[in-house]
Enzyme design. Structure first.
Site, short mmCIF file in Angstrom:
data_model
loop_
_atom_site.label_atom_id
_atom_site.label_comp_id
_atom_site.label_asym_id
_atom_site.label_seq_id
_atom_site.Cartn_x
_atom_site.Cartn_y
_atom_site.Cartn_z
N LYS A 222 0.86 -1.18 0.00
CA LYS A 222 0.00 0.00 0.00
C LYS A 222 0.89 1.23 0.00
O LYS A 222 1.71 1.43 0.91
CB LYS A 222 -0.88 -0.02 1.24
N LYS A 275 -2.33 -1.49 -3.79
CA LYS A 275 -3.18 -0.30 -3.72
C LYS A 275 -2.35 0.96 -3.81
O LYS A 275 -1.33 1.02 -3.11
CB LYS A 275 -3.91 -0.34 -2.37
C1 PBG Z 1 -7.40 3.16 5.71
C2 PBG Z 1 -7.69 3.15 4.26
C3 PBG Z 1 -7.50 4.15 3.30
C4 PBG Z 1 -8.04 3.66 2.12
C5 PBG Z 1 -8.51 2.38 2.38
N1 PBG Z 1 -8.27 2.07 3.70
C6 PBG Z 1 -6.95 5.53 3.44
C7 PBG Z 1 -5.51 5.68 3.65
O1 PBG Z 1 -4.78 4.72 3.84
O2 PBG Z 1 -5.05 6.81 3.68
C8 PBG Z 1 -8.12 4.39 0.82
C9 PBG Z 1 -9.17 3.91 -0.10
C10 PBG Z 1 -9.50 4.84 -1.21
O3 PBG Z 1 -8.87 5.89 -1.41
O4 PBG Z 1 -10.45 4.52 -1.93
N2 PBG Z 1 -6.10 2.99 6.08
#
Ligand code: PBG
Length: 351
Positions: A222, A275
């Site tokens: 991520k 992601k």
């Molecule tokens: C929580 C999380 C996030 C997203 C999914 N889970 C935000 C982040 O990590 O800042 C983002 C999902 C999206 O932008 O659609 N940690």
């Protein structure tokens, strides 16, 4: 594979070879194109994200994500039935609690917003797989993904920097919250906080609490991405100070993705996620080659918002570009895709 004989490729034979090899022949009609298509989309490829909020009778549109809503728990039965009816096999839940605090206690409260949501969905559509996004950023008053080193707070550690995310207490709370969500009926726990050791902690927490059948989908890779912008409005979870680059990955790094994924595999992840999706297809394809596990990709809020914004201006055809993005993500190696287009795309791919 047709072997072109390099000896034939001198000038005079070039025209003859090209005449033999006309790739256009197989693009001539839509039936031919369908016959030789390498990648297809079905409703079973999608996971629908849902934002679940406290309160009753709430269906609040998310401004930066047209067609997406924050829904109160009482709205979920209908939504879950619709999603299941479209053939989409799973949802992923994000909670927006009434009350936030330094440790995000609503996340491990059995009466918290997500445990309530899980029960409501399982009652309405028992066959729908419920994935619980497991992170603290929506539940903490500071908006970070775990316990933060703050003077005066319970877990303060004088040797560690102020504002530093504390792995050990965060892992403990992740394990606790995961067992609570499993108890409520979650089929899959999806840790998204990029906290070191989170998968092992959650696996042993689930097993100790009697939930050995509950799977883990790790947000293994991520990135600290600007494409999460609209999500922070949707989940009401922007960090109060700093950003998430102290725990999320640097967008410049590819090899590091293997390090993250290796650790999560060893720690017991059943599935891995990359992601965001479209800007990281190279990473997705590399992971697909390297691991036998199912690999998911998350087409994030910013990817969705960009397509909608361009379409609203008349600059892009929404359906065409959304489906093109989704097929690209699948072609690069995703076994399934978390996408805000899930419901629409499930209809589109069956047309
Ligand atoms: C929580 C999380 C996030 C997203 C999914 N889970 C935000 C982040 O990590 O800042 C983002 C999902 C999206 O932008 O659609 N940690």
């Amino acid at each position: 594979m047709i072997e072109l004989n390099p000896a034939h490729l001198h000038r005079s034979d070039l025209a003859a070879d090209a005449a033999l090899l006309r790739p256009r022949r197989l693009r001539r009609t839509s039936s031919l194109r369908r016959l030789v298509r390498e990648t297809t989309l079905t409703p079973a490829d999608f996971v629908a994200p849902l934002f679940v909020r406290h309160g009753r009778n709430q269906r609040i549109p998310i401004r930066s994500m047209p067609g997406q809503f924050q829904l109160s728990v009482d709205q979920l039965a209908e939504e879950a039935k619709q999603i299941a009816g479209l053939g989409v096999p799973a949802v992923i839940l994000f909670g927006i609690p009434a009350h936030k605090d330094a440790v995000g206690s609503d996340n491990y409260d059995p009466a918290g917003v997500v445990p309530q949501a899980i029960r409501a969905i399982k009652d309405a559509a028992p066959e729908l797989i419920v994935i619980s996004d497991m992170c603290f950023c929506e539940y903490t008053d500071h908006g970070h993904c775990g316990v933060i080193n703050i003077p005066g707070e319970m877990h303060y550690h004088p040797h560690l920097p102020e504002g530093y995310l504390l792995d050990a207490p965060t892992r403990e709370l992740l394990a606790r919250a995961s067992a609570v969500h499993a108890e409520a009926g979650a089929d899959v726990i999806a840790p998204s906080g990029m906290v070191d050791g989170m998968v092992a902690a959650i696996r042993s927490g689930l097993d100790a609490a009697g939930f050995e059948h509950v799977a883990i989908l790790s947000y293994a890779v991520k990135y600290a991405s600007g494409f999460y912008g609209p999500f922070r409005e949707a989940a009401e979870s922007p960090p109060a100070f700093g950003d998430r680059s102290q725990y999320q990955m640097d967008p410049a790094n590819r090899r590091e993705a293997f390090k993250e994924a290796d650790l999560d595999v060893v720690e017991g992840a059943d599935m891995l996620m990359v992601k965001p999706a479209l800007p990281y297809l190279d990473v997705l394809a590399a992971l697909r080659e390297r691991y036998p596990l199912p690999i998911a990709a998350y087409q994030v809020s910013g990817e969705y918002a960009m397509l909608h914004a361009a379409a609203a201006n008349g600059w892009l055809d929404l359906k065409r570009c959304a489906l093109e993005s989704l097929i690209a993500i699948k072609r690069a190696g995703a076994d399934f895709i978390l996408t805000y287009f899930a419901k629409e795309a499930a209809k589109w791919v069956l047309e």
